[in-house]
Design an enzyme around this catalytic site. Sequence first.
Site, PDB file in Angstrom:
ATOM      1  CG  PHE A 105      -1.846  -1.027   1.239  1.00 16.15           C
ATOM      2  CD1 PHE A 105      -2.801  -1.454   0.866  1.00 16.15           C
ATOM      3  CD2 PHE A 105      -1.451  -2.431   2.235  1.00 16.15           C
ATOM      4  CE1 PHE A 105      -3.274  -2.503   1.157  1.00 16.15           C
ATOM      5  CE2 PHE A 105      -2.423  -3.494   2.270  1.00 16.15           C
ATOM      6  CZ  PHE A 105      -3.671  -3.510   1.984  1.00 16.15           C
TER       7      PHE A 105
ATOM      8  CG  ASP B 278      -1.032   1.947  -4.398  1.00 15.52           C
ATOM      9  OD1 ASP B 278      -1.111   2.049  -2.971  1.00 15.52           O
ATOM     10  OD2 ASP B 278      -2.005   1.889  -4.866  1.00 15.52           O
ATOM     11  CB  SER B 279      -4.719  -1.024  -6.335  1.00 10.10           C
ATOM     12  OG  SER B 279      -5.363  -0.366  -5.061  1.00 10.10           O
TER      13      SER B 279
ATOM     14  CG  ASN C   1      -6.427  -6.977  -4.378  1.00 10.83           C
ATOM     15  OD1 ASN C   1      -5.803  -7.307  -3.489  1.00 10.83           O
ATOM     16  ND2 ASN C   1      -7.686  -7.066  -4.183  1.00 10.83           N
ATOM     17  CB  ALA C   2      -2.128  -5.508  -1.310  1.00 13.24           C
TER      18      ALA C   2
ATOM     19  CG  ASP D 170       0.266   3.381   5.795  1.00 12.02           C
ATOM     20  OD1 ASP D 170      -1.104   3.383   6.613  1.00 12.02           O
ATOM     21  OD2 ASP D 170       0.711   4.166   5.424  1.00 12.02           O
TER      22      ASP D 170
ATOM     23  CB  CYS E 152      -5.064   5.097   9.290  1.00 11.36           C
ATOM     24  SG  CYS E 152      -6.354   5.034   7.953  1.00 11.36           S
TER      25      CYS E 152
HETATM   26  N1  SAH Z   1       1.801   4.364   3.073  1.00  9.86           N
HETATM   27  C1  SAH Z   1       1.399   5.280   2.148  1.00  9.86           C
HETATM   28  C2  SAH Z   1      -0.188   5.735   1.747  1.00  9.86           C
HETATM   29  C3  SAH Z   1      -0.875   4.612   1.618  1.00  9.86           C
HETATM   30  S1  SAH Z   1      -2.375   5.279   2.306  1.00  9.86           S
HETATM   31  C4  SAH Z   1       1.940   6.369   1.801  1.00  9.86           C
HETATM   32  O1  SAH Z   1       2.896   6.780   3.160  1.00  9.86           O
HETATM   33  O2  SAH Z   1       2.211   7.865   1.723  1.00  9.86           O
HETATM   34  C5  SAH Z   1      -3.665   3.420   0.964  1.00  9.86           C
HETATM   35  C6  SAH Z   1      -2.705   2.809  -0.614  1.00  9.86           C
HETATM   36  O3  SAH Z   1      -3.223   1.956  -0.312  1.00  9.86           O
HETATM   37  C7  SAH Z   1      -3.899   3.964  -1.218  1.00  9.86           C
HETATM   38  O4  SAH Z   1      -2.437   4.597  -1.936  1.00  9.86           O
HETATM   39  C8  SAH Z   1      -5.212   2.621  -2.672  1.00  9.86           C
HETATM   40  O5  SAH Z   1      -4.236   2.667  -3.355  1.00  9.86           O
HETATM   41  C9  SAH Z   1      -4.412   1.773  -1.737  1.00  9.86           C
HETATM   42  N2  SAH Z   1      -5.240   1.148  -2.075  1.00  9.86           N
HETATM   43  C10 SAH Z   1      -6.240   0.074  -1.537  1.00  9.86           C
HETATM   44  N3  SAH Z   1      -6.678  -0.888  -1.476  1.00  9.86           N
HETATM   45  C11 SAH Z   1      -5.801  -1.892  -2.545  1.00  9.86           C
HETATM   46  C12 SAH Z   1      -5.296  -3.078  -2.468  1.00  9.86           C
HETATM   47  N4  SAH Z   1      -6.872  -4.035  -2.427  1.00  9.86           N
HETATM   48  N5  SAH Z   1      -4.020  -3.427  -3.157  1.00  9.86           N
HETATM   49  C13 SAH Z   1      -3.684  -2.251  -3.280  1.00  9.86           C
HETATM   50  N6  SAH Z   1      -3.733  -1.419  -2.652  1.00  9.86           N
HETATM   51  C14 SAH Z   1      -4.273  -0.507  -1.963  1.00  9.86           C
END
Ligand code: SAH
Length: 387
Positions: free
Chosen positions: A223, A244-245, A270-271, A291, A331
């Site tokens: 993420f 990230d997605s 997708n994570a 995160d 969060c």
């Molecule tokens: N770590 C980052 C903030 C993450 S915010 C920083 O410090 O800047 C959450 C992120 O998760 C977003 O960028 C969103 O695009 C991503 N996201 C949401 N669902 C997801 C999924 N299922 N798989 C991968 N990424 C995802």
Amino acid sequence: MLPTVKLSRRGATRLKDGHVWVYRSDISANGIPPGALVSVTDDRGKPLGTALYSSSSQIAVRMLSTASVKDLTALIRERIVAAITYRERIVENTDAYRIVFSEADFLPGLIVDRYRDMLSLQILTQGMDADPVRNAIITQLDETLKPAAIVERVDARVRELEQLPPRASGLLKGEQSSTTFSMNGVRFQFAALEGQKTGAFLDQRENYAAAARFARGEALDVFCYQGGFALHLAANCARVTGVDSSRPALEVADQNAALNGRDIEWIEANAFDLLKDYSSSGRQYDTIVLDPPAFAKSKANLETALRGYKELNLRALKMLRPGGILVTCSCSYHVGERDFFEIVGSAARDAHRPVRLLEKRGAAKDHPVLLGVPETDYLKCLVLSVS
Ligand code: SAH
């Protein structure tokens, strides 16, 4: 004379316990205009202070002061100056930080972030959206900080909930719409009018530095958004991969890597799927950051959220080499610190990997936690050593 909102006994108790919100079910108010400045009393008419009223939100009353407020715009201007002064004392190693954090700066419904020479502003309530209040906010920010530009970031859903007329995001002052900023010596782009969420997750700024302190070897930032953790880890890690997605987020991440002369691999995926594949194919890392976005947006989906956190943490723990570092965040306000500890602890037991706590962290100091208002304490970040 201000219009008066009378609280139920429960509403008054909430304020006496230190909170600054009162819900609609705890007030009686008739014909009060949206966003009005109101006097607040207890059920027997005893004055409790002054608040901003919302005619549509479930949070009907947001307290401004326990005293009576004669001049609202003067008070707002004073509090903006105080918020700026507070940041001057507590913020270091960056030119990007939150200047005003709503309730935690006694300015409920207002958020202002600074990105070097630009300001990004968000207005979340009827009270803050009223023209005289808006003008006071913009004038004061401009006078004190003299930014090259001020942009307003509009969340259409928030305006709808507050029954405010639609508005587009855009420049309120100046013409510049992008800049670069730095956190802990790492450089980032800020493009105010593009992207899924404009701006950075400034609340993680101090956690980036903490993660980098312990990180080593091969690292995976799950993420990763625009690369906040990944770029910090790169200073101490041999290889860094960010996942990230969101393609637009990864495009900015890649530009950020170039800006810092770093070579980072970005994967659009997708994570949950990626962690499943990687852990079953036996991939290993020395450092993993998790995160995710807030899975528990309300109490209603708490169970699903907890399952999500458990799965992510379990897979990450299984992929860490002995002595590895897991930086795991949540969060979601509705997932409390205890809940989060339990989830990560149960993932550790399932993975048969004893885990020791190196650091228990929250949001950076420019996102103050106001005691009595638990909603201001939402971010959890654990730095763990995995045996
Ligand atoms: N770590 C980052 C903030 C993450 S915010 C920083 O410090 O800047 C959450 C992120 O998760 C977003 O960028 C969103 O695009 C991503 N996201 C949401 N669902 C997801 C999924 N299922 N798989 C991968 N990424 C995802």
